[in-house]
Scaffold this motif. Structure first.
Motif, PDB file in Angstrom:
ATOM      1  N   VAL A 113     136.749-129.942 -55.463  1.00 52.83           N
ATOM      2  CA  VAL A 113     137.144-130.270 -54.132  1.00 52.83           C
ATOM      3  C   VAL A 113     137.218-127.850 -53.801  1.00 52.83           C
ATOM      4  N   ALA A 114     137.221-127.760 -55.697  1.00 46.34           N
ATOM      5  CA  ALA A 114     137.964-126.405 -55.125  1.00 46.34           C
ATOM      6  C   ALA A 114     138.015-126.373 -57.157  1.00 46.34           C
ATOM      7  N   ARG A 115     137.659-124.934 -57.125  1.00 41.58           N
ATOM      8  CA  ARG A 115     137.705-124.452 -58.615  1.00 41.58           C
ATOM      9  C   ARG A 115     138.641-123.058 -58.125  1.00 41.58           C
ATOM     10  N   ILE A 116     139.075-122.423 -58.935  1.00 43.21           N
ATOM     11  CA  ILE A 116     139.373-121.258 -59.720  1.00 43.21           C
ATOM     12  C   ILE A 116     139.081-120.605 -60.981  1.00 43.21           C
ATOM     13  N   TYR A 117     139.312-119.330 -61.130  1.00 42.70           N
ATOM     14  CA  TYR A 117     138.717-119.396 -62.427  1.00 42.70           C
ATOM     15  C   TYR A 117     140.152-118.274 -62.677  1.00 42.70           C
ATOM     16  N   SER A 118     139.673-117.817 -63.654  1.00 40.89           N
ATOM     17  CA  SER A 118     140.542-116.848 -64.450  1.00 40.89           C
ATOM     18  C   SER A 118     141.460-115.330 -63.900  1.00 40.89           C
ATOM     19  N   ARG A 119     140.047-115.024 -63.586  1.00 45.40           N
ATOM     20  CA  ARG A 119     140.413-114.044 -62.365  1.00 45.40           C
ATOM     21  C   ARG A 119     140.883-114.077 -60.655  1.00 45.40           C
ATOM     22  N   GLY A 120     140.719-115.754 -60.630  1.00 46.18           N
ATOM     23  CA  GLY A 120     141.020-115.505 -59.134  1.00 46.18           C
ATOM     24  C   GLY A 120     139.686-115.720 -58.653  1.00 46.18           C
ATOM     25  N   SER A 121     138.340-115.677 -58.507  1.00 42.66           N
ATOM     26  CA  SER A 121     137.163-116.155 -57.581  1.00 42.66           C
ATOM     27  C   SER A 121     137.688-117.703 -57.496  1.00 42.66           C
ATOM     28  N   THR A 122     136.949-117.871 -56.776  1.00 42.36           N
ATOM     29  CA  THR A 122     137.136-119.220 -55.782  1.00 42.36           C
ATOM     30  C   THR A 122     135.466-119.569 -55.383  1.00 42.36           C
ATOM     31  N   ALA A 123     135.479-121.070 -55.300  1.00 41.48           N
ATOM     32  CA  ALA A 123     134.715-121.896 -54.972  1.00 41.48           C
ATOM     33  C   ALA A 123     135.505-122.719 -54.540  1.00 41.48           C
ATOM     34  N   TYR A 124     134.577-123.364 -52.967  1.00 42.51           N
ATOM     35  CA  TYR A 124     134.539-125.494 -53.093  1.00 42.51           C
ATOM     36  C   TYR A 124     133.671-125.526 -52.211  1.00 42.51           C
ATOM     37  N   ASN A 165     143.361-130.631 -62.868  1.00 42.94           N
ATOM     38  CA  ASN A 165     142.191-130.849 -63.588  1.00 42.94           C
ATOM     39  C   ASN A 165     141.846-129.500 -64.501  1.00 42.94           C
ATOM     40  N   PHE A 166     141.359-129.357 -65.626  1.00 44.06           N
ATOM     41  CA  PHE A 166     140.524-128.049 -65.847  1.00 44.06           C
ATOM     42  C   PHE A 166     139.036-128.848 -64.992  1.00 44.06           C
ATOM     43  N   TYR A 167     138.327-127.215 -64.939  1.00 38.40           N
ATOM     44  CA  TYR A 167     136.636-127.187 -64.451  1.00 38.40           C
ATOM     45  C   TYR A 167     135.938-126.282 -65.909  1.00 38.40           C
ATOM     46  N   ILE A 206     141.238-118.473 -70.280  1.00 41.55           N
ATOM     47  CA  ILE A 206     139.928-118.039 -69.486  1.00 41.55           C
ATOM     48  C   ILE A 206     139.781-119.463 -68.699  1.00 41.55           C
ATOM     49  N   ASP A 207     140.568-120.737 -68.574  1.00 46.07           N
ATOM     50  CA  ASP A 207     140.547-121.366 -67.993  1.00 46.07           C
ATOM     51  C   ASP A 207     140.300-121.499 -66.730  1.00 46.07           C
ATOM     52  N   THR A 208     139.003-122.696 -65.541  1.00 46.84           N
ATOM     53  CA  THR A 208     138.835-122.848 -64.580  1.00 46.84           C
ATOM     54  C   THR A 208     140.032-124.001 -64.755  1.00 46.84           C
ATOM     55  N   ARG A 266     146.067-119.932 -57.527  1.00 42.12           N
ATOM     56  CA  ARG A 266     146.861-120.212 -58.644  1.00 42.12           C
ATOM     57  C   ARG A 266     148.123-118.977 -59.176  1.00 42.12           C
ATOM     58  N   ASP A 267     149.717-119.768 -60.041  1.00 39.13           N
ATOM     59  CA  ASP A 267     150.150-118.528 -60.375  1.00 39.13           C
ATOM     60  C   ASP A 267     151.003-118.455 -62.151  1.00 39.13           C
ATOM     61  N   ASN A 268     149.954-117.967 -62.329  1.00 41.30           N
ATOM     62  CA  ASN A 268     149.907-118.007 -63.922  1.00 41.30           C
ATOM     63  C   ASN A 268     151.319-118.053 -64.649  1.00 41.30           C
ATOM     64  N   ALA A 269     151.800-117.574 -63.869  1.00 43.66           N
ATOM     65  CA  ALA A 269     153.463-116.951 -64.424  1.00 43.66           C
ATOM     66  C   ALA A 269     154.410-118.643 -64.948  1.00 43.66           C
ATOM     67  N   LYS A 270     154.059-119.623 -63.455  1.00 46.28           N
ATOM     68  CA  LYS A 270     154.642-120.346 -63.345  1.00 46.28           C
ATOM     69  C   LYS A 270     153.575-121.909 -63.763  1.00 46.28           C
ATOM     70  N   ASN A 271     152.951-121.226 -64.706  1.00 46.11           N
ATOM     71  CA  ASN A 271     151.526-122.448 -64.904  1.00 46.11           C
ATOM     72  C   ASN A 271     151.502-123.579 -63.459  1.00 46.11           C
ATOM     73  N   THR A 272     151.406-122.470 -62.565  1.00 47.94           N
ATOM     74  CA  THR A 272     151.237-123.393 -61.614  1.00 47.94           C
ATOM     75  C   THR A 272     149.489-122.914 -60.682  1.00 47.94           C
ATOM     76  N   VAL A 273     149.070-124.349 -60.069  1.00 47.88           N
ATOM     77  CA  VAL A 273     148.115-124.064 -59.728  1.00 47.88           C
ATOM     78  C   VAL A 273     148.318-124.795 -57.897  1.00 47.88           C
ATOM     79  N   TYR A 274     147.668-124.389 -56.606  1.00 48.32           N
ATOM     80  CA  TYR A 274     147.841-124.975 -55.279  1.00 48.32           C
ATOM     81  C   TYR A 274     146.752-124.964 -54.707  1.00 48.32           C
ATOM     82  N   LEU A 275     146.415-125.767 -53.470  1.00 49.31           N
ATOM     83  CA  LEU A 275     145.980-125.856 -52.828  1.00 49.31           C
ATOM     84  C   LEU A 275     146.153-126.108 -51.380  1.00 49.31           C
ATOM     85  N   GLN A 276     146.134-125.326 -50.967  1.00 48.69           N
ATOM     86  CA  GLN A 276     146.771-125.462 -49.563  1.00 48.69           C
ATOM     87  C   GLN A 276     145.336-125.868 -48.784  1.00 48.69           C
TER      88      GLN A 276
END
Length: 116
Positions: free
Chosen positions: A49-60, A97-99, A32-34, A72-82
């Motif tokens: 600057v940005a956060r993403i919740y476990s189900r994919g919603s975002t805020a900036y 980091n976590f939020y 459930i980590d954001t 985020r790509d949960n299968a790759k344990n990776t978060v991206y920032l374009q």
């Protein structure tokens, strides 16, 4: 203890783009980590600057809204920032980091420099 490793920073001209990646040492993104991207400019406090919740919603943050996209790509344990339409004021060290953040989880960050 989770380790977060940021990469993808560099020197880019104003108006350019970069994609940052944040890899985690263990599987956390299926929880459930954001997750958040933060930045610290020279002489300034670290800011979210940005956060993403476990189900994919975002805020900036207002300063990056419409230019930055977090994902985020949960299968790759990776978060991206374009980051698009970069401005000199986006120059900073970027961290993931976590939020809310976990003070024990800060990595080394990745430096983004926007300059002509």
């Amino acid at each position: 203890q989770v380790q977060l490793v940021e990469s993808g920073g560099g020197l880019v001209q104003p108006g350019g783009s970069l994609r940052l990646s944040c890899a985690a040492s263990r599987t956390i993104f299926s929880s459930i980590d954001t997750m958040g991207w933060y930045r610290q400019a020279p002489g300034k406090q670290r800011e979210l600057v940005a956060r993403i919740y476990s189900r994919g919603s975002t805020a900036y943050a207002d300063s990056v809204k419409g230019r930055f996209t977090i994902s985020r790509d949960n299968a790759k344990n990776t978060v991206y920032l374009q980051m698009n339409s970069l401005k000199p004021e986006d120059t900073a060290v970027y961290y993931c980091n976590f939020y809310p953040y976990n003070s024990n989880a800060w990595g080394q960050g990745t430096l983004v420099t926007v300059s002509s």
